[in-house]
Design a protein around this motif. Sequence first.
Motif, mmCIF file in Angstrom:
data_model
loop_
_atom_site.group_PDB
_atom_site.id
_atom_site.type_symbol
_atom_site.label_atom_id
_atom_site.label_comp_id
_atom_site.label_asym_id
_atom_site.label_seq_id
_atom_site.Cartn_x
_atom_site.Cartn_y
_atom_site.Cartn_z
ATOM 1 N N GLU A 73 13.159 54.356 8.489
ATOM 2 C CA GLU A 73 12.659 53.004 8.714
ATOM 3 C C GLU A 73 13.652 51.974 8.195
ATOM 4 O OE1 GLU A 73 8.800 52.282 7.178
ATOM 5 O OE2 GLU A 73 7.797 53.797 8.430
ATOM 6 N N ASN A 74 13.588 50.810 8.781
ATOM 7 C CA ASN A 74 14.331 49.641 8.321
ATOM 8 C C ASN A 74 13.365 48.462 8.174
ATOM 9 O OD1 ASN A 74 16.811 50.902 8.130
ATOM 10 N ND2 ASN A 74 17.619 50.052 10.033
ATOM 11 N N GLY A 81 9.575 41.151 6.059
ATOM 12 C CA GLY A 81 9.151 40.610 7.343
ATOM 13 C C GLY A 81 8.567 41.680 8.269
ATOM 14 N N ARG A 82 9.422 42.486 8.914
ATOM 15 C CA ARG A 82 8.987 43.519 9.864
ATOM 16 C C ARG A 82 9.437 44.883 9.385
ATOM 17 N NH1 ARG A 82 8.311 41.692 15.087
ATOM 18 N NH2 ARG A 82 7.603 43.831 15.478
ATOM 19 N N VAL A 93 15.734 52.244 18.125
ATOM 20 C CA VAL A 93 16.108 50.911 17.664
ATOM 21 C C VAL A 93 17.446 51.003 16.948
ATOM 22 C CG1 VAL A 93 15.497 48.988 16.156
ATOM 23 C CG2 VAL A 93 13.715 50.134 17.497
ATOM 24 N N ASP A 94 18.456 50.309 17.491
ATOM 25 C CA ASP A 94 19.775 50.282 16.866
ATOM 26 C C ASP A 94 19.994 49.033 16.010
ATOM 27 O OD1 ASP A 94 20.427 52.714 17.917
ATOM 28 O OD2 ASP A 94 21.620 51.927 19.589
ATOM 29 N N ASP A 95 19.418 47.913 16.422
ATOM 30 C CA ASP A 95 19.575 46.652 15.684
ATOM 31 C C ASP A 95 18.178 46.178 15.296
ATOM 32 O OD1 ASP A 95 20.081 44.100 14.704
ATOM 33 O OD2 ASP A 95 21.732 43.773 16.127
ATOM 34 N N GLY A 102 10.636 32.307 5.113
ATOM 35 C CA GLY A 102 10.353 32.431 6.540
ATOM 36 C C GLY A 102 11.556 32.669 7.415
ATOM 37 N N ARG A 103 12.737 32.720 6.842
ATOM 38 C CA ARG A 103 13.949 32.910 7.633
ATOM 39 C C ARG A 103 14.555 34.274 7.318
ATOM 40 N NH1 ARG A 103 19.505 31.991 7.332
ATOM 41 N NH2 ARG A 103 20.431 31.204 9.262
ATOM 42 N N TYR A 104 14.989 34.975 8.385
ATOM 43 C CA TYR A 104 15.575 36.309 8.195
ATOM 44 C C TYR A 104 16.879 36.194 7.426
ATOM 45 C CZ TYR A 104 18.301 40.470 9.324
ATOM 46 O OH TYR A 104 19.093 41.589 9.232
ATOM 47 N N THR A 105 17.040 37.083 6.441
ATOM 48 C CA THR A 105 18.276 37.082 5.644
ATOM 49 C C THR A 105 19.030 38.406 5.761
ATOM 50 O OG1 THR A 105 17.009 37.792 3.687
ATOM 51 C CG2 THR A 105 17.359 35.412 3.993
ATOM 52 N N ARG A 106 18.326 39.521 5.626
ATOM 53 C CA ARG A 106 19.018 40.802 5.653
ATOM 54 C C ARG A 106 18.041 41.919 6.002
ATOM 55 N NH1 ARG A 106 18.712 43.279 0.245
ATOM 56 N NH2 ARG A 106 17.430 41.953 -1.113
#
Length: 329
Positions: free
Chosen positions: A38-39, A67-68, A102-104, A46-50
């Motif tokens: 899993e990743n 987040g996800r 899922v690669d990315d 609220g903003r994606y960082t890493r």
Amino acid sequence: MLENPETILTPFLIFALVVAVVAILIIYSGIKTVPQGENWTVERFGRYTRTLGSGLRLIVPFVDRIGRKLSIMEQVLDVPEQTVITKDNAAVIADGVVFFRVDDTARAAYQVQNLEQAIVNLTTTNLRSVIGSMDLDDTLSKRSEINEILMVIIDEATNPWGAKIMRIEIRDLRMSDDIQAAMNLQMTAERRRRASVTEANGLREAEILKAQGEREAQILRAQGLREAAFLEAEARERAAEADAKATEVVSKAIAEGDIQAVQFFLGQKYVEALQEIGASENSKLVLMPLEAAGITGSIAGIGELLKHMGRPDAGPAGAGGPWGGPGKP
């Protein structure tokens, strides 16, 4: 008046304990254990960082949050069955399965709302397009080609979503009952036609082989007759040569006065004549001379006549008669 030290230390200890517990909770909230396969995405305000990979990971408490959570293992999706119209207006019911990975993680989480549903819908629409451009016979016989075309199209379309399409397999292709019955009749007629063609070819080959056999037999028969005629002619030639040789020998014996050779020649011819008479199929009754002595006497008389004819000083026949036998009274 001095206060009791125990009374002063008790609130302090309570406060320190509370602070320690809060610190532990804050630190614990910043420690994340990501399972294998899993990743997780990290969002700060609220903003994606890493992206967090599998293992023990740390984030800033109260600032960062998860987040996800996405699986990076290969997954399989069922494509529901649907009715597709082929190029020659035949209705076909088709369904399949899609294998993707899922690669990315970031793009899969934030570029599409529902990745799995998007892949299924994209596969469904392209399945109709691909099968709709093919005839019914090609659709039923070129399933692997359909799989390859779909995989190329879907993989290119899902590349911005961070997904990699591994395989697409058409699981089932079914026709309506009317089309199935018509195809069964067509298949039966085709098999009968092939059987008739095979039978006709077999009869034709049999006739050809029979004609070739008769031709070869006639050739062999003609060759046999030809060789037999050559052998018969050769035998006749040799028989004629033998007769000529015998005639020459007899003539020479007569000229030289060799009575025994003449008697041998006449006796041989007589015996051969008797053998031919006895071997004849039409002969029912064979007449033999009255006595063998008469035959011998006749031969001897002929020899004596020839003997007298060969000597110039020989006089007329004596009392014994011209055949050398006893004379008549």
